[in-house]
Write an enzyme that holds these catalytic residues in place. Structure first.
Site, PDB file in Angstrom:
ATOM      1  N   CYS A   5     -19.957 -32.868  58.196  1.00 50.64           N
ATOM      2  CA  CYS A   5     -20.058 -31.795  59.194  1.00 50.64           C
ATOM      3  C   CYS A   5     -20.414 -32.351  60.578  1.00 50.64           C
ATOM      4  O   CYS A   5     -21.483 -32.945  60.748  1.00 50.64           O
ATOM      5  CB  CYS A   5     -21.111 -30.793  58.738  1.00 50.64           C
ATOM      6  SG  CYS A   5     -21.571 -29.567  59.966  1.00 50.64           S
ATOM      7  N   CYS A   8     -23.726 -30.995  61.906  1.00 49.84           N
ATOM      8  CA  CYS A   8     -24.860 -31.608  61.203  1.00 49.84           C
ATOM      9  C   CYS A   8     -25.122 -33.013  61.737  1.00 49.84           C
ATOM     10  O   CYS A   8     -26.280 -33.412  61.906  1.00 49.84           O
ATOM     11  CB  CYS A   8     -24.585 -31.674  59.699  1.00 49.84           C
ATOM     12  SG  CYS A   8     -24.368 -30.064  58.919  1.00 49.84           S
TER      13      CYS A   8
END
Length: 146
Positions: A5, A8
């Site tokens: 991600c 993230c």
């Protein structure tokens, strides 16, 4: 979080700086990889990554504020978490509903693992794996129906 991600990955440096303050703030700071713990995606209704929760005294609150070390520290030290409504007990991670959802997520991961094993290791074509799962579904339905 998930390792693939981009959001993230961009949060990680700030989260690690915040984690250094955990002992001073008297809080435990952690991160969980949902690709390794798929059941937690169901328990916590993870619909976007990264998702941050504040947990205290059995109550769970979803953090949706700014994502800098300073904002995280202020959230804890100024007790800003008190202004956020806790997650309903129906949807709390310990509830029967969320435990069931977690079990479904884990079942789906097991089915995916079996499908990959059948197609990659055993050499069954993809359509053959689908046929096996379809027959297993029909058979289990017949058994449960009887």
């Amino acid at each position: 979080y998930a390792p693939w991600c981009p959001a993230c990955q961009s949060l990680q440096p700030e989260w690690e700086k915040f984690a250094e303050w955990g002992e001073d703030l008297e809080v435990n700071i952690a991160k969980v990889d949902v690709t390794e713990q798929p059941g937690l995606s169901g328990r916590f209704i993870i619909t976007a990554l990264p998702t941050i929760y504040h947990c205290k005294d059995g109550e769970f609150r979803r953090y949706q504020g700014a994502r800098t070390k300073t904002d995280f520290i202020n959230f804890i030290s100024d007790q800003e978490w008190k202004s956020i409504e806790p997650v309903s007990s129906w949807f709390g991670p310990s509830s029967f509903l969320m435990s069931s959802m977690s079990a479904l997520f884990q079942l789906s991961m097991w089915i995916r693992h079996c499908h990959n094993y059948l197609t990659e290791n055993v050499g069954i074509p993809v359509w053959g794996s689908y046929a096996i799962f379809a027959l297993a579904t029909l058979f289990s339905g017949l058994i449960l129906g009887l």
